[in-house]
Design an enzyme around this catalytic site. Sequence first.
Site, PDB file in Angstrom:
ATOM      1  N   GLU A 187     -34.796  37.005   7.046  1.00 62.41           N
ATOM      2  CA  GLU A 187     -34.172  37.735   5.936  1.00 62.41           C
ATOM      3  C   GLU A 187     -32.692  37.399   5.908  1.00 62.41           C
ATOM      4  OE1 GLU A 187     -34.291  42.085   5.873  1.00 62.41           O
ATOM      5  OE2 GLU A 187     -33.565  42.024   3.807  1.00 62.41           O
TER       6      GLU A 187
ATOM      7  N   CYS B 152     -35.541  44.049   2.725  1.00 63.48           N
ATOM      8  CA  CYS B 152     -34.965  44.796   1.617  1.00 63.48           C
ATOM      9  C   CYS B 152     -34.308  43.890   0.587  1.00 63.48           C
ATOM     10  CB  CYS B 152     -33.929  45.785   2.142  1.00 63.48           C
ATOM     11  SG  CYS B 152     -34.622  47.028   3.229  1.00 63.48           S
TER      12      CYS B 152
ATOM     13  N   ASN C  17     -42.403  44.499  -0.111  1.00 58.68           N
ATOM     14  CA  ASN C  17     -41.885  44.449   1.256  1.00 58.68           C
ATOM     15  C   ASN C  17     -42.335  45.699   1.995  1.00 58.68           C
ATOM     16  OD1 ASN C  17     -40.248  44.073   3.585  1.00 58.68           O
ATOM     17  ND2 ASN C  17     -38.643  45.295   2.641  1.00 58.68           N
ATOM     18  N   GLU C  18     -41.399  46.601   2.158  1.00 61.27           N
ATOM     19  CA  GLU C  18     -41.684  47.807   2.942  1.00 61.27           C
ATOM     20  C   GLU C  18     -41.870  48.944   1.936  1.00 61.27           C
ATOM     21  OE1 GLU C  18     -39.512  48.630   6.953  1.00 61.27           O
ATOM     22  OE2 GLU C  18     -38.350  49.464   5.330  1.00 61.27           O
TER      23      GLU C  18
HETATM   24  O1  AHR Z   1     -35.163  43.997   9.237  1.00 58.50           O
HETATM   25  C1  AHR Z   1     -34.246  44.829   8.619  1.00 58.50           C
HETATM   26  C2  AHR Z   1     -34.868  45.693   7.530  1.00 58.50           C
HETATM   27  O2  AHR Z   1     -35.768  46.589   8.072  1.00 58.50           O
HETATM   28  C3  AHR Z   1     -35.679  44.967   6.493  1.00 58.50           C
HETATM   29  O3  AHR Z   1     -34.905  44.453   5.488  1.00 58.50           O
HETATM   30  C4  AHR Z   1     -36.577  46.033   5.963  1.00 58.50           C
HETATM   31  O4  AHR Z   1     -37.818  45.536   5.537  1.00 58.50           O
HETATM   32  C5  AHR Z   1     -36.683  47.023   7.091  1.00 58.50           C
HETATM   33  O5  AHR Z   1     -36.338  48.282   6.678  1.00 58.50           O
END
Ligand code: AHR
Length: 659
Positions: free
Chosen positions: A23, A231, A370-371
């Site tokens: 990322e 993110c 993603n999350e």
């Molecule tokens: O790895 C850091 C962050 O952790 C990532 O961007 C996100 O997916 C998670 O909250």
Amino acid sequence: MNLKITDKKGVAVPEDLIGLFFEDINYSADGGLHAEMIENRSFEFLRAQGNWDKDYWVEYDGLYGWKPYPQDCSLSMRTVMGSPVSEENPHYLRVQAKTAGCGFTNKAYDGIYLESGKSYRVSFYARMAHYKGNLSVSVQKEGKIFAQADITCIHVPEDTWRKWNRYEAVLTPAETVRHADFVITLSEAGVVEFDFISLMPCDAVCGVFRKDLADMLKDMKPAFIRFPGGCIIEGNTLANRYRFKDTLKPMEHRKHNWSRWAVHNCNAENGYLSPYAYYNQTLGIGYYEYFLLCEYTGAKPLPVLNVGLACQYQSHELVDVDSPEFQEYIQDALDLIEFANGDISTRWGAVRAGMGHPEPFGMELLGIGNEQWETEQVDFFERYRRFEKAIHAVYPEMKLIGSAGPELNSERYQKAWEFYHAEGEKNPEFAYAVDEHYYIRPDWMLQNNDYYDAYPRNVKVFFGEYAAHPYQWDNYNSSRDNTIGGAVAEAAFLTGIERNSDVVVLASYAPLFAREGYAQWGPDMIWFDDATAYGTPSYYVQKMFGQNQGTVMLDLNGQEKALAQQELFVSVSLDEKTGDLILKAANSKDSAQELHVEFPNSMIPEEGTAEILAGEKKEDYNRIEEPDKIVPYTEAIAAGQTDFTLPGNSFTVIRIPLK
Ligand code: AHR
């Protein structure tokens, strides 16, 4: 301690098990893996500030990182618009020198680092508004010039000066220098305009990636790379999200974006202005380059797409699933697959070929969101359903990854699993795997080595972001959080993952990179500065796992449970391709433990090796001043050896060819 190895085969280990998650956080892309040395090369930088989840704003500051050189010279600099090199990045630099010999310089993160024996390509666009002279490009420090190139400018009749010309030269320093100034000097007074000023090491991998960092990834033998976030794909707002199509253009035309990490942890104490306020994304590493990185490292690509949701931590912004905008997100997914895999007669396959890669990239895996998690306001499940339906209608073979949200054993995690299991009953292809994220105390990892033993097997798990966090999060910007204790806990947990690799099919540590002094998040696997890079103990654990994957586990008949009580965490696999037995053992005690191994009659152990990573104290870690404090070392194993000493706070991989 005793371990009786059996020749009873357990689960087949998926070849994709140990991969990477990249990322653009902690200056991993700009200022990191992207080998570009100039900061704010196209004069588009934005400064972000404010209350990170409530009220923040971005402000244009196009001269960020640039200033006259020498400081007191008679040169004015301004960023202007009008007729740019690229409409996507509309600003450019206009300098007016009142006297000959004036110039300007760039901050270049921590200044320029040049290594003797290497060469560096400088390039820029320029046009002579009112100027009859030439230019020189140099790298200087305290009055000494370490490398220089003279540029003969193209002078055209007054009325045609608006045409941009691209200039290029190579700098070859005779001496190594750090924290130096990159300078462009005008030989005469006059007005010149510049855009897209770049300095790249000529050894950049694929012409893009910083070689030392790319090679550290390659050495790990990653099975896959998940990218570009995190993110970052969601954005603070949807306007700020990662748009992959913006990156499938020549570099100059990749629309600049600010980073969502620029406002991370802005608070009253720092006046709502974080030290990373100028974290921007020039997209020098875009989707095409991520695919190239996968090819270079031998990893499978695993891109992650936005599902019409901004980062759920910061925003409730979303596009309605019944809106035409949502269809655009779905179309993006289809176009991405075509870009990666389509033949060159397809629209997006032709784009890939035009970028230099007619052969398909062979993408098999795709992350949907993603999350993300379901709430009263956010219908993530419905989004997933719609993506799945649209993608599988055209590409039934695509393995899609869902999300279980940001933490384990929470209500939202339970709900997510209920959803995927219920849908999986109706359609086994609905989700290939579900992405679980956990940043967790090392103790938890040690105590939950059996976490996946009783997991339902019908929907697989992608252990997509994880790390042991030994301390409370007070200061992220230090590799001291990457302790050997944390790494041993990760290794211990991974032995449980290997044992359960019929259900956990993909795993990647997070985050991958951090630049010293530029990190928003820790621990991180690899740290670097302008000149060097080093692996944390977690890096070595990942590398040892990546390089030592068996093809099938050997069943230990539950012995691992008794060993875990003694803080010894083991897994045993067979690499059927080489005929090697691979025994992994994490010892989380501070003191050494002896392991006596009994081999079945069917296995005659030959000479082998033990690779050992160990630290004296749990808190020990590598740092830039002492990068090799904890690195693996190798010991020979005699044929037939059955007794092994496992040092305190260690992870050991024993590899023994069998007769
Ligand atoms: O790895 C850091 C962050 O952790 C990532 O961007 C996100 O997916 C998670 O909250």
